[in-house]
Design a protein around this motif. Structure first.
Motif, PDB file in Angstrom:
ATOM      1  N   VAL A 213       0.864  -1.170   0.000  1.00  0.00           N
ATOM      2  CA  VAL A 213       0.000   0.000   0.000  1.00  0.00           C
ATOM      3  C   VAL A 213       0.903   1.223   0.000  1.00  0.00           C
ATOM      4  O   VAL A 213       1.988   1.208   0.590  1.00  0.00           O
ATOM      5  N   SER A 214       0.466   2.266  -0.668  1.00  0.00           N
ATOM      6  CA  SER A 214       1.291   3.463  -0.773  1.00  0.00           C
ATOM      7  C   SER A 214       0.583   4.663  -0.162  1.00  0.00           C
ATOM      8  O   SER A 214      -0.637   4.660   0.023  1.00  0.00           O
ATOM      9  N   THR A 215       1.355   5.670   0.143  1.00  0.00           N
ATOM     10  CA  THR A 215       0.823   6.875   0.771  1.00  0.00           C
ATOM     11  C   THR A 215       1.193   8.110  -0.041  1.00  0.00           C
ATOM     12  O   THR A 215       2.209   8.136  -0.748  1.00  0.00           O
ATOM     13  N   THR A 216       0.352   9.121   0.066  1.00  0.00           N
ATOM     14  CA  THR A 216       0.615  10.428  -0.524  1.00  0.00           C
ATOM     15  C   THR A 216       0.239  11.482   0.498  1.00  0.00           C
ATOM     16  O   THR A 216      -0.866  11.451   1.049  1.00  0.00           O
ATOM     17  N   ASP A 217       1.157  12.396   0.762  1.00  0.00           N
ATOM     18  CA  ASP A 217       0.907  13.446   1.752  1.00  0.00           C
ATOM     19  C   ASP A 217       0.475  12.844   3.092  1.00  0.00           C
ATOM     20  O   ASP A 217      -0.473  13.304   3.731  1.00  0.00           O
ATOM     21  N   TYR A 218       1.197  11.788   3.515  1.00  0.00           N
ATOM     22  CA  TYR A 218       0.998  11.164   4.824  1.00  0.00           C
ATOM     23  C   TYR A 218      -0.390  10.532   4.992  1.00  0.00           C
ATOM     24  O   TYR A 218      -0.901  10.424   6.097  1.00  0.00           O
ATOM     25  N   ASP A 227       1.090  -7.508 -10.035  1.00  0.00           N
ATOM     26  CA  ASP A 227       1.162  -7.332 -11.492  1.00  0.00           C
ATOM     27  C   ASP A 227       1.461  -5.892 -11.879  1.00  0.00           C
ATOM     28  O   ASP A 227       1.512  -5.546 -13.067  1.00  0.00           O
ATOM     29  N   GLY A 228       1.652  -5.028 -10.864  1.00  0.00           N
ATOM     30  CA  GLY A 228       1.996  -3.635 -11.105  1.00  0.00           C
ATOM     31  C   GLY A 228       0.827  -2.690 -11.182  1.00  0.00           C
ATOM     32  O   GLY A 228       1.010  -1.462 -11.222  1.00  0.00           O
ATOM     33  N   SER A 229      -0.388  -3.204 -11.206  1.00  0.00           N
ATOM     34  CA  SER A 229      -1.557  -2.327 -11.291  1.00  0.00           C
ATOM     35  C   SER A 229      -1.756  -1.567  -9.979  1.00  0.00           C
ATOM     36  O   SER A 229      -1.453  -2.068  -8.900  1.00  0.00           O
ATOM     37  N   VAL A 230      -2.269  -0.361 -10.104  1.00  0.00           N
ATOM     38  CA  VAL A 230      -2.442   0.530  -8.955  1.00  0.00           C
ATOM     39  C   VAL A 230      -3.928   0.886  -8.830  1.00  0.00           C
ATOM     40  O   VAL A 230      -4.571   1.277  -9.820  1.00  0.00           O
ATOM     41  N   HIS A 231      -4.445   0.776  -7.626  1.00  0.00           N
ATOM     42  CA  HIS A 231      -5.871   1.016  -7.386  1.00  0.00           C
ATOM     43  C   HIS A 231      -6.025   2.024  -6.251  1.00  0.00           C
ATOM     44  O   HIS A 231      -5.659   1.727  -5.099  1.00  0.00           O
ATOM     45  N   PRO A 232      -6.552   3.198  -6.520  1.00  0.00           N
ATOM     46  CA  PRO A 232      -6.681   4.231  -5.477  1.00  0.00           C
ATOM     47  C   PRO A 232      -7.618   3.796  -4.346  1.00  0.00           C
ATOM     48  O   PRO A 232      -8.701   3.249  -4.606  1.00  0.00           O
ATOM     49  N   ILE A 233      -7.221   4.021  -3.130  1.00  0.00           N
ATOM     50  CA  ILE A 233      -8.071   3.827  -1.948  1.00  0.00           C
ATOM     51  C   ILE A 233      -7.687   4.883  -0.921  1.00  0.00           C
ATOM     52  O   ILE A 233      -6.649   5.544  -1.030  1.00  0.00           O
ATOM     53  N   GLN A 234      -8.515   5.029   0.089  1.00  0.00           N
ATOM     54  CA  GLN A 234      -8.229   5.957   1.196  1.00  0.00           C
ATOM     55  C   GLN A 234      -8.111   5.242   2.537  1.00  0.00           C
ATOM     56  O   GLN A 234      -7.635   5.813   3.503  1.00  0.00           O
TER      57      GLN A 234
END
Length: 336
Positions: A213-218, A227-234
């Motif tokens: 899972v990745s973060t943006t602005d904390y 497979d490299g696909s990225v799916h936005p979640i909060q």
């Protein structure tokens, strides 16, 4: 540190307490308050590692909704100490039983003696092996809709499916948001019935293993699949393995059981928290894996009351024997 908190340089306490409580969370401290109000001498051993330390607040606790976990412990400790409770800061490593009760040994060698023992040591949340989950645990990586669901309402919420609880979690969080996605990850393929249930509620399902899972602005921002696909979640919902803290339990020779739902390990007890070993009670998450803070506190009260009743029964037996002996004494003198 308060006046009743003991200096941990002492190797052994000279006092014998009515009860030694292992765990200074809601269950342990509420038991200490109940016993203190019954004029029992109580020692609480607190490792200072509460399960909910990462959470911003405690919820569903009437009159305390949203209180910081550390603040709840501070108030609870103050209340326990106001009734004479003594707090030892440290980790209980083991316990042993003898004719006088129990001796609890801390990891620094301190030994505390008590007539009864309550283990309220809680559990450890073991998270799935996905990069980034632990860093966001208790913030926007969650497991309980009642503890944290309101805080992520209407957000894009992912469900990390690792076992049979995933569909249940998805349906619970669907009450809070219409944007729910189940990532099948390591869970088995959905049955036609379960797939239909999710589809009927508008819950998306994505196959493939989650890498991170990745973060943006904390803040949590996306799920990345292998497979490299990225799916936005909060927010991400996981199903931890609940592993009871049982070092002291095992040192006493008590069994540790596996929950039949496959969600973790726990210590069996009766409704009051009494284990199969006389004189030893358990309360909170060490015996009830799904207990929230308020129910753990209630279990601590129940166990504290049961311990007090057990001590009363023991003291009554001693008093009756002494009374009978005193009643016989004048007759013996007359006969002589």
């Amino acid at each position: 540190m308060t006046n009743n908190t003991q200096d941990q340089n002492r190797n052994e306490t000279t006092d014998r307490y009515d009860a030694v409580i292992i765990g200074g969370g809601a269950a342990g401290l509420n038991a200490a308050v109940a016993l203190g109000r019954a004029r029992r001498r109580v020692a609480v051993v607190d490792a200072g590692e509460p399960r909910n330390a990462a959470a911003a607040g405690v919820h569903n606790f009437l009159t305390r909704d949203g209180i910081a976990p550390a603040e709840l412990v501070r108030i609870g400790r103050m209340e326990a100490e106001s009734y004479g409770g003594v707090v030892f800061e440290g980790t209980a490593a083991s316990a042993s039983r003898d004719d006088d009760g129990f001796t609890v040994t801390l990891d620094d060698g301190t030994r505390i003696r008590g007539r009864r023992l309550l283990i309220a040591s809680g559990l450890i949340d073991e998270l799935p092996d996905v990069v980034g989950l632990r860093d966001r645990w208790g913030v926007d990586v969650l497991h309980c809709p009642y503890c944290h669901g309101w805080e992520v309402r209407d957000q894009a919420i992912g469900i990390l499916a690792t076992g049979p609880m995933a569909v249940h979690q998805a349906l619970l969080f669907r009450q809070l948001s219409s944007r729910i996605t189940v990532f099948l990850h390591t869970a088995p393929a959905l049955s036609d019935e379960l797939a239909e249930q999710l589809a009927a509620r508008g819950i998306a399902v994505i196959e493939g293993n989650v890498e991170s899972v990745s973060t943006t602005d904390y803040a949590l921002s996306a799920v990345v699949l292998t497979d490299g696909s990225v799916h936005p979640i909060q927010a991400m919902v996981v199903a931890p393995t609940f592993t009871a803290r049982t070092a002291v339990v095992e040192s006493l020779g008590l069994d540790v059981s596996t929950d039949p739902r496959g969600i973790g390990t726990f210590v069996e007890s009766d409704a009051t928290g009494l284990t199969r070993m006389p004189g030893v009670w358990v309360a909170g998450n060490v015996t009830d894996l799904t207990a929230q803070v308020i129910t753990a506190a209630a279990a601590g009260l129940m166990a504290g009351a049961a311990i007090n009743a057990d001590l009363i029964a023991e003291e009554l037996e001693v008093a009756v024997q002494a009374y009978r002996a005193a009643q016989r004494l004048p007759h013996s003198r007359q006969a002589g």
